[in-house]
Design an enzyme around this catalytic site. Structure first.
Site, PDB file in Angstrom:
ATOM      1  CG  HIS A 123      -2.066  -0.935   1.121  1.00 44.25           C
ATOM      2  ND1 HIS A 123      -2.921  -0.957   0.041  1.00 44.25           N
ATOM      3  CD2 HIS A 123      -2.518  -1.886   1.979  1.00 44.25           C
ATOM      4  CE1 HIS A 123      -3.846  -1.888   0.240  1.00 44.25           C
ATOM      5  NE2 HIS A 123      -3.614  -2.468   1.388  1.00 44.25           N
ATOM      6  CG  ASP A 126      -0.261  -0.022  -4.368  1.00 43.29           C
ATOM      7  OD1 ASP A 126       0.605  -0.314  -5.216  1.00 43.29           O
ATOM      8  OD2 ASP A 126      -1.054  -0.856  -3.901  1.00 43.29           O
TER       9      ASP A 126
END
Length: 407
Positions: A123, A126
């Protein structure tokens, strides 16, 4: 509260304990995910068994950043036409990142190295990738010539990514729609290729639309608005239904509306500073401006992910906000320093702060769980782990691959 730039510990023993107990939960009905599964299964089979999943994610992010920065070098104002090969390079870079991001979870299951750190690291990468993907898409359609649309496009992308994790913070589950991350990434790859083949001037072509004439580039923010509306609607449904915590609260037992404050402390100052600038710092340096505030949003999103995984309250203030504060104070005190210089200082501060935070959080988790970030001990019988990464016996926090939310 994480207000000191240097701090002995970011995560408390209680947070580390809850993070170690965290179980990844996701729901996905993405159309392209099912279509691309054979490609991802084949690709992960080509990866040596000793390669760590986090290393795969990092390599993909590095490729995405480098290819985007090459495009930025040739078009720093997001309106100068770059060489055609740079658009092809950006398309390949994004496709490489998307593919490697898709197989890191498969490699984790294949090697028996699934851990909460893998989800958090995924994450985190990302959140950074979202900034560069948004910027590269804007350059490909020369949105720098329309600064208001570029601002809308980029901050919509950053906001939607944050909202995806806001939803997870409330419901405890990361949810993907039928048209979601993979579809958005493939669309942007196509946009880069169109600019490479026909030139970015194609996006200024005029086409008839509902009794009038619009330019082709309007399709990009139009799609963002449509997808964003659906995502916000889903978020509102989750919020209205209440969270999984006590009395309908978040996983941390806090108000379901509390995450809006950290987000507002990024988006609102970005909007105000942009419109109050007499030097037109955003209009003259849109890419630099988006990157500076985008990395602030990435840092704040990372802290939301950590709050979700550790079931902990999220602090409203953050050290990365010192960067935008410098810009604001410089404006307030009648521009003692050129805004362009302050913007560079802001970008450097935010970048160093994000790297410091990411390194320290990963280091603390690795120490607590006694694992390494970029190396693993492979399973003794990889055949049992199923070479395509779909072992039924290995189910942990990367059982479904985590994804970024860029629309």
């Amino acid at each position: 509260m994480d207000i000191m730039f240097f701090k002995n510990k970011i995560l408390t023993p209680g947070q580390l304990k809850r993070l170690a107990e965290h179980k990844y939960s996701s729901e996905s009905i993405s159309i392209l995910d099912r279509i691309l599964q054979p490609w991802w299964n084949w690709l992960v089979g080509q990866v040596p068994i000793w390669v760590a999943p986090n290393l795969i994610t990092m390599v993909g992010l590095f490729i995405n950043i480098i290819t985007t920065l090459i495009l930025v070098w040739y078009s720093p104002d997001a309106q100068t036409e770059a060489p055609r090969w740079t658009y092809v390079l950006c398309a390949l870079g994004l496709f490489a990142y998307q593919s490697l991001d898709a197989i890191d979870g498969k490699q984790a299951r294949r090697t028996g190295s699934s851990s909460p750190l893998g989800e958090l690291f995924d994450h985190g990468c990302d959140s950074v990738s979202t900034v560069f993907v948004a910027v590269s898409a804007c350059i490909s359609v020369q949105l720098g010539a329309y600064p208001s649309w570029m601002f809308f496009q980029c901050f919509c992308a950053l906001t939607l990514f944050y909202c995806a994790h806001w939803q997870a913070y409330v419901s405890g589950t990361v949810k993907f729609g039928r048209v979601d991350v993979t579809e958005a990434q493939v669309t942007i790859v196509i946009i880069h290729l169109i600019s490479a083949v026909f030139g970015p001037e194609i996006w200024s072509w005029k086409i008839p639309f509902i009794g009038g004439i619009v330019e082709l580039y309007h399709a990009i923010p139009g799609m963002t608005l449509a997808c964003g509306s659906v995502a916000v609607y889903r978020l509102l449904i989750v919020i209205c239904n209440g969270g999984v915590g006590k009395n309908g609260s978040t996983v941390a037992g806090t108000s379901v509306l509390s995450p809006i404050i950290p987000l507002s402390l990024v988006v609102v100052p970005a909007f105000i500073i942009c419109h109050k600038s007499t030097e037109l710092v955003y209009e003259n340096h849109p890419v630099l401006y988006i990157m500076a505030f985008g990395l602030v949003a990435a840092k704040v999103t990372n802290r939301l992910v950590v709050a979700h995984m550790t079931r902990n309250e999220m602090d409203y203030l953050d050290t990365s906000l010192f960067g935008p504060t410098m810009l604001f104070l410089n404006q307030y005190f009648n521009f003692f320093i050129r805004e362009y210089v302050v913007l560079w200082i802001c970008l450097v501060w935010v970048l160093l702060d994000l790297l410091r935070y990411s390194y320290q959080v990963c280091h603390e988790i690795c120490d607590h769980m006694r694992i390494k970030l970029f190396s693993i001990t492979p399973v003794t019988n990889p055949v049992a782990a199923n070479k395509n990464g779909t072992a039924p016996s290995l189910s942990n926090n990367r059982q479904a691959r985590t994804r970024r939310h860029y629309h």
